[in-house]
Each structure stands twice: as C-alpha cells, then as structure tokens.
Design a protein around this motif. Structure first.
Motif, PDB file in Angstrom:
ATOM      1  N   LEU A 169     -11.864   8.019  16.008  1.00 28.27           N
ATOM      2  CA  LEU A 169     -11.831   9.132  15.672  1.00 28.27           C
ATOM      3  C   LEU A 169     -11.176  10.204  16.794  1.00 28.27           C
ATOM      4  O   LEU A 169     -11.371  11.435  16.886  1.00 28.27           O
ATOM      5  CB  LEU A 169     -12.996   9.864  15.337  1.00 28.27           C
ATOM      6  N   LEU A 170     -10.573   9.471  17.677  1.00 25.64           N
ATOM      7  CA  LEU A 170      -9.891  10.503  18.729  1.00 25.64           C
ATOM      8  C   LEU A 170      -8.414  10.905  18.209  1.00 25.64           C
ATOM      9  O   LEU A 170      -7.581  10.089  17.701  1.00 25.64           O
ATOM     10  CB  LEU A 170      -9.505   9.400  20.203  1.00 25.64           C
ATOM     11  N   LEU A 171      -8.103  11.992  18.402  1.00 24.17           N
ATOM     12  CA  LEU A 171      -6.846  12.768  18.035  1.00 24.17           C
ATOM     13  C   LEU A 171      -5.670  11.834  18.689  1.00 24.17           C
ATOM     14  O   LEU A 171      -4.720  11.670  17.746  1.00 24.17           O
ATOM     15  CB  LEU A 171      -6.958  14.067  18.311  1.00 24.17           C
ATOM     16  N   GLU A 172      -5.853  11.443  19.742  1.00 21.18           N
ATOM     17  CA  GLU A 172      -4.648  10.812  20.197  1.00 21.18           C
ATOM     18  C   GLU A 172      -4.658   9.329  19.952  1.00 21.18           C
ATOM     19  O   GLU A 172      -3.629   8.313  20.415  1.00 21.18           O
ATOM     20  CB  GLU A 172      -4.569  10.806  21.879  1.00 21.18           C
ATOM     21  N   ASN A 173      -5.454   8.669  19.338  1.00 22.91           N
ATOM     22  CA  ASN A 173      -5.729   7.343  19.025  1.00 22.91           C
ATOM     23  C   ASN A 173      -5.915   7.022  17.538  1.00 22.91           C
ATOM     24  O   ASN A 173      -6.512   6.200  16.893  1.00 22.91           O
ATOM     25  CB  ASN A 173      -7.148   6.905  19.653  1.00 22.91           C
ATOM     26  N   GLN A 174      -4.759   7.591  16.457  1.00 17.76           N
ATOM     27  CA  GLN A 174      -5.025   7.568  15.294  1.00 17.76           C
ATOM     28  C   GLN A 174      -3.341   6.952  14.884  1.00 17.76           C
ATOM     29  O   GLN A 174      -2.441   6.503  15.564  1.00 17.76           O
ATOM     30  CB  GLN A 174      -4.604   8.916  14.590  1.00 17.76           C
ATOM     31  N   ILE A 175      -3.571   6.344  13.468  1.00 17.35           N
ATOM     32  CA  ILE A 175      -2.369   5.604  12.855  1.00 17.35           C
ATOM     33  C   ILE A 175      -2.205   6.379  11.624  1.00 17.35           C
ATOM     34  O   ILE A 175      -3.227   6.593  10.937  1.00 17.35           O
ATOM     35  CB  ILE A 175      -2.867   3.900  12.676  1.00 17.35           C
ATOM     36  N   PRO A 176      -1.134   6.481  11.132  1.00 16.35           N
ATOM     37  CA  PRO A 176      -0.842   7.141   9.818  1.00 16.35           C
ATOM     38  C   PRO A 176      -1.268   6.686   8.665  1.00 16.35           C
ATOM     39  O   PRO A 176      -1.387   5.274   8.420  1.00 16.35           O
ATOM     40  CB  PRO A 176       0.727   7.085   9.834  1.00 16.35           C
ATOM     41  N   MET A 177      -2.061   7.466   7.957  1.00 20.01           N
ATOM     42  CA  MET A 177      -2.845   6.694   6.891  1.00 20.01           C
ATOM     43  C   MET A 177      -2.016   6.116   5.738  1.00 20.01           C
ATOM     44  O   MET A 177      -2.504   5.221   5.172  1.00 20.01           O
ATOM     45  CB  MET A 177      -3.731   8.024   6.198  1.00 20.01           C
ATOM     46  N   VAL A 178      -0.752   6.569   5.682  1.00 20.57           N
ATOM     47  CA  VAL A 178       0.324   6.229   4.664  1.00 20.57           C
ATOM     48  C   VAL A 178       0.375   4.840   4.941  1.00 20.57           C
ATOM     49  O   VAL A 178       0.664   3.939   4.210  1.00 20.57           O
ATOM     50  CB  VAL A 178       1.401   6.999   4.541  1.00 20.57           C
ATOM     51  N   PHE A 179       0.618   4.532   6.233  1.00 22.65           N
ATOM     52  CA  PHE A 179       0.895   3.128   6.564  1.00 22.65           C
ATOM     53  C   PHE A 179      -0.177   2.376   6.661  1.00 22.65           C
ATOM     54  O   PHE A 179      -0.267   1.004   5.836  1.00 22.65           O
ATOM     55  CB  PHE A 179       1.663   2.828   8.117  1.00 22.65           C
ATOM     56  N   LEU A 180      -1.632   2.650   6.994  1.00 22.55           N
ATOM     57  CA  LEU A 180      -2.680   1.899   6.768  1.00 22.55           C
ATOM     58  C   LEU A 180      -3.067   1.609   5.477  1.00 22.55           C
ATOM     59  O   LEU A 180      -3.533   0.505   5.213  1.00 22.55           O
ATOM     60  CB  LEU A 180      -3.872   2.743   7.406  1.00 22.55           C
ATOM     61  N   ASP A 181      -2.563   2.385   4.527  1.00 20.61           N
ATOM     62  CA  ASP A 181      -2.920   2.299   2.933  1.00 20.61           C
ATOM     63  C   ASP A 181      -1.875   1.102   2.467  1.00 20.61           C
ATOM     64  O   ASP A 181      -2.587   0.264   1.830  1.00 20.61           O
ATOM     65  CB  ASP A 181      -2.635   3.615   2.127  1.00 20.61           C
ATOM     66  N   LYS A 182      -0.675   1.097   3.115  1.00 20.58           N
ATOM     67  CA  LYS A 182       0.089   0.120   2.660  1.00 20.58           C
ATOM     68  C   LYS A 182      -0.367  -1.334   3.101  1.00 20.58           C
ATOM     69  O   LYS A 182      -0.484  -2.308   2.400  1.00 20.58           O
ATOM     70  CB  LYS A 182       1.416   0.242   3.249  1.00 20.58           C
ATOM     71  N   ILE A 183      -0.868  -1.341   4.446  1.00 18.85           N
ATOM     72  CA  ILE A 183      -1.247  -2.648   5.041  1.00 18.85           C
ATOM     73  C   ILE A 183      -2.714  -2.972   4.016  1.00 18.85           C
ATOM     74  O   ILE A 183      -3.075  -4.117   4.087  1.00 18.85           O
ATOM     75  CB  ILE A 183      -1.580  -2.749   6.521  1.00 18.85           C
ATOM     76  N   PHE A 184      -3.582  -1.911   3.805  1.00 15.90           N
ATOM     77  CA  PHE A 184      -4.696  -2.351   2.896  1.00 15.90           C
ATOM     78  C   PHE A 184      -4.199  -2.958   1.783  1.00 15.90           C
ATOM     79  O   PHE A 184      -5.128  -3.757   1.279  1.00 15.90           O
ATOM     80  CB  PHE A 184      -5.381  -0.879   2.553  1.00 15.90           C
ATOM     81  N   ARG A 185      -3.460  -2.528   1.143  1.00 17.58           N
ATOM     82  CA  ARG A 185      -2.781  -3.159  -0.262  1.00 17.58           C
ATOM     83  C   ARG A 185      -2.362  -4.585   0.124  1.00 17.58           C
ATOM     84  O   ARG A 185      -2.506  -5.174  -0.903  1.00 17.58           O
ATOM     85  CB  ARG A 185      -1.867  -2.031  -0.787  1.00 17.58           C
ATOM     86  N   CYS A 186      -1.605  -4.776   1.236  1.00 15.73           N
ATOM     87  CA  CYS A 186      -1.112  -6.125   1.325  1.00 15.73           C
ATOM     88  C   CYS A 186      -2.258  -7.211   1.905  1.00 15.73           C
ATOM     89  O   CYS A 186      -1.857  -8.365   1.490  1.00 15.73           O
ATOM     90  CB  CYS A 186      -0.036  -6.103   2.506  1.00 15.73           C
ATOM     91  N   THR A 187      -3.259  -6.735   1.922  1.00 11.61           N
ATOM     92  CA  THR A 187      -4.413  -7.654   2.465  1.00 11.61           C
ATOM     93  C   THR A 187      -5.744  -7.364   1.957  1.00 11.61           C
ATOM     94  O   THR A 187      -6.001  -8.243   1.088  1.00 11.61           O
ATOM     95  CB  THR A 187      -4.671  -7.261   4.044  1.00 11.61           C
ATOM     96  N   VAL A 188      -6.454  -6.295   1.853  1.00  8.65           N
ATOM     97  CA  VAL A 188      -7.965  -6.078   1.608  1.00  8.65           C
ATOM     98  C   VAL A 188      -7.883  -6.176   0.216  1.00  8.65           C
ATOM     99  O   VAL A 188      -8.826  -6.875  -0.270  1.00  8.65           O
ATOM    100  CB  VAL A 188      -8.382  -4.847   2.294  1.00  8.65           C
TER     101      VAL A 188
END
Length: 442
Positions: A169-188
């Motif tokens: 939850l740190l501002l400087e420690n984030q990953i774009p949600m658009v990319f996280l969603d793509k990997i989520f669809r490829c895996t989970v």
C-alpha cells in the motif's frame, strides 16, 4: 566601445533565440504527450518524506522499479522466483507457455507501463519486463495463498505477513493495475473463479481505518490505477458535490472540547454513504429561549500503528499534480481531524464520544501524530466546508457562545467549580440574611 556593445547585443540575441527554440521543443513534447495518462507511481515530495521517511519506504518487499535497490528488500528478492513458479504450477498448463504469455503482455504494454512511473534510472526492456512479471506474479500468488489459508494462522511469519501487506500500500511501491489484471487473466483465472478486486481485498482490510465494510461493488478495475488507488476509491464517494468547497485557510476551527462546551454532540455516523462522511444535524429543544443543539456525526477512526503510513501515502497521492485528482478527500479528512484534535483532552473527548479508537501509547501521542500528518500539506479545498460553517454559525450564536465561555471560566478546573459553588452559596446566604434583616421573624 560601440563594437563591444554590438557584440554583446548579438550574444544576447543568440541566447534569446536558443531559449525560444528550447521552449518550442518542450511545448511540442507536451502536445505529443497530452493524450497520454499522467504518471501515477512516483517518489513522494521531499518535504513530505522528511517528516516521516519510514511511512514511505518498504519494510520487506519491493514492487516496481522505484525501490529495487533499497537495502531492506534485497533478502526477499531471492524468494520471489518461488512465488512465480508456484503460481504458474497452479494453472496446470505448460510452464513455458504461461511464462511466455506473461512476457508478451509485458512487452505489449511496455510503453503504457513505463509511462505510469516517474523514475530516474530506467532499465532495458527485457530487464523491465522480467521485473514486472516477477512482481505481478508475486502479488497474485501471495494473495492466492491468503485466500487458501483464510482460516489458518501464519504461524511464525506474522511479522513478515504484516510487512508484505504494509508494502503493498505504499505509493512508491505500486504496479499498474492494467498490467496486474493482464497477468491475473493469464494465471489465476485459469484455476480460480474470483475477480481481481476480490483477490486484493485482504490487503485493504488488513489495515482497517474506519471499521466499516469495504465496498468494492461500484469500482472498476479498468479505471483503477494501482492497489493504493483502489484503497482510495474505497474510502471516497463515487458521487459527491464539492462545488461549494473553499480553501481551508478560510475555514474557522473548533476543537472537540470547544464544540462540546458549546453544546455540539459528537457521535458516530451509523449509516454513512461513504467511510469518511461527516454530517451536521440540528436538534431543536422546546426551551423558552429557542436554543438548539447540534450533532456532529463522524466516522469511527482507528488510530493504530498503520494509521500514519496509510494517511500519509493517501495524502501524498492526492497532493501530487501528476494524478490530476479533482478532490482531495483524505486530505480534507486529515485537516478536519487536525482541527478537532489539538490536545490530549480533545482526544479523550472523541474517545468518550465513540468516534475515535486509540490503540497507540497515549492520547497525547495520538494528537501529535494527527497534527504532524497535516504539516507541509497544501489545502486547495476543504470538502467539509458546509458542515464546518454550520458548526461555526452555531458556536457563535448567543447561548452556545456564552455556554462555552461559562465552561471556560467556571468549569475548566475543580478549583473554579469550587469557587463558583462557594460564590453561589455566599450569595444565597447574603440574600437570606438581607431578607431576615428587613423582615425579621415575629
């Protein structure tokens, strides 16, 4: 002498021409990027970081490029490949196929992902794609583990578990949600029927600020920038009229104790439409002088070890011009609490009123923490301006104003109360003595 002036004039012209060309290039670059999304993951301004560096640095794990070289995260970096391997194994698909699809997603979104960051040392595309895939898979596998062990304890690893959820939850420690969603669809999604928001929900619930159920029904992943932005959306209203908001410098301040002395009843907001909703209600009493009391209905704020870092990161996120956020809800709430909590007596009054749960060392420590959070923060608007105006008008009306003055004068200490009671008794005895002197009993 004239030649010198001519040479100086020519030199100035050259500098002016060079400056105009440079400005023209910058203007063209701005026009080219006008349609691109603004960066949403960036270093916190130094003036805020210096107040509490520990609120912005990761404890254990680095997400994204901004803290990759931080000394705190080096040990955990060696554990990330195991998370990636375990996540891919869950899909029961060929590992190379899954990994290849993840890397393809990273390359296809490369420019969009890089545009989300403000960082000084960019790396090559392959190294960047590898880092993004590794971090995304780590987050997803960690959250899947939490889902799998929802009713089990993290025996022996509670500190690490807390640190990971903190770092996500740190501002400087984030990953774009658009990319996280793509990997989520490829895996989970290949082995689990769940939405990405549902999967991430335990991160948001782990650091509970307001003690209300987190609503995510109306939140779309498509418009969410990253996990901290998701938390921000959960704390703020979907539709809220802020057309009449004013700069905070114009807002009159009243502490919790002063409001109580004027007759303002502070109590929890039982059915808020959004977690930080504040309401002011007028309660009429059939008194001969027409005095009416006010009720300030507030969210129940939990002050604990996570409160400072959460508020600071949310405020820093709102404060950045890069996010382009029109309304600063968390910033306004922090200012409201700052105005209410000047002393430990104010904290005690809010605790007694049921709107504050203090899990810190002392009331003085809680007041100090809230007051420091608001330091060096710009206040372009205050969304509770209407509520504060109602309370100010009430406190400045005849009876509340005199009630507050009487509290301050006569009830501020036990000795003042004793002196008041003694004065009343002396006055009463004097009146009785005068009556009996004028009209002695027969």
């Amino acid at each position: 002498m004239q030649n010198v002036d001519v040479e100086l004039g020519d030199r100035v012209k050259k500098h002016v021409t060079s400056l105009l060309i440079s400005l023209s290039k910058e203007e063209n670059q701005e026009d080219n990027h006008a349609n691109q999304s603004s960066p949403s993951i960036f270093k916190v301004p130094r003036v805020l970081r210096e107040l509490s560096q520990t609120s912005f640095d990761p404890l254990l794990v680095s997400i994204g490029p901004l803290h990759k070289r931080h000394e705190n995260v080096q040990t955990f970096e060696k554990e990330k490949p195991n998370y990636l391997i375990n996540l891919i194994k869950r899909t029961e698909s060929p590992q190379e196929e899954i990994l290849k699809s993840c890397m393809q997603e990273a390359y296809s979104l490369m420019n969009e992902i890089k545009a989300c960051y403000v960082w000084e040392k960019p790396c090559g595309d392959f190294k960047f794609a590898q880092m993004m895939v590794m971090d995304a898979c780590f987050i997803l596998e960690y959250m899947v583990k939490i889902q799998d062990h929802a009713n089990q304890s993290y025996s022996g690893r509670l500190l690490q578990h807390y640190s990971v959820l903190h770092d996500m939850l740190l501002l400087e420690n984030q990953i774009p949600m658009v990319f996280l969603d793509k990997i989520f669809r490829c895996t989970v999604l290949k082995f689990k029927s769940i939405s990405l928001v549902e999967l991430i929900l335990p991160v948001l619930k782990a650091h509970d600020l307001f003690g209300v159920d987190i609503e995510t029904n109306n939140i779309s992943i498509d418009t969410t920038l990253h996990i901290l932005d998701l938390l921000h959306k959960c704390c703020t209203p979907q539709n809220y009229d802020t057309t009449n908001t004013k700069p905070a410098s114009q807002i009159p301040t009243h502490s919790a104790v002063n409001l109580y002395r004027a007759g303002v009843n502070i109590r929890p907001n039982q059915n808020p439409t959004w977690p930080m909703q504040l309401e002011v209600q007028k309660n009429w009493f059939p008194c001969f002088y027409g005095w009416s009391m006010l009720s300030l209905k507030m969210p129940v704020l939990k002050v604990h070890d996570s409160t400072e870092f959460l508020l600071r990161n949310l405020i820093a996120y709102e404060q950045s011009f890069q996010t382009g956020k029109p309304h600063r809800y968390v910033t306004s709430f922090a200012l409201a609490m700052d105005m209410l909590m000047n002393t430990q007596e104010d904290v005690a009054k809010l605790i007694d009123s049921g709107v504050l749960i203090n899990q810190m060392g002392s009331n003085e420590e809680a007041a100090s923490m809230i007051n420091k959070i608001c330091k060096h923060v710009t206040w372009e608007e205050f969304i509770y301006e209407e509520q504060w105006k109602k309370m100010d008008d009430y406190c400045n009306s005849y009876w509340p104003k005199h009630m507050a003055k009487m509290w301050t004068t006569y009830f501020s200490s036990p000795w003042s109360m004793i002196a008041l009671i003694a004065g009343i008794m002396l006055f009463t005895l004097t009146v009785i003595d005068t009556i009996f002197t004028v009209n002695p009993p027969e």
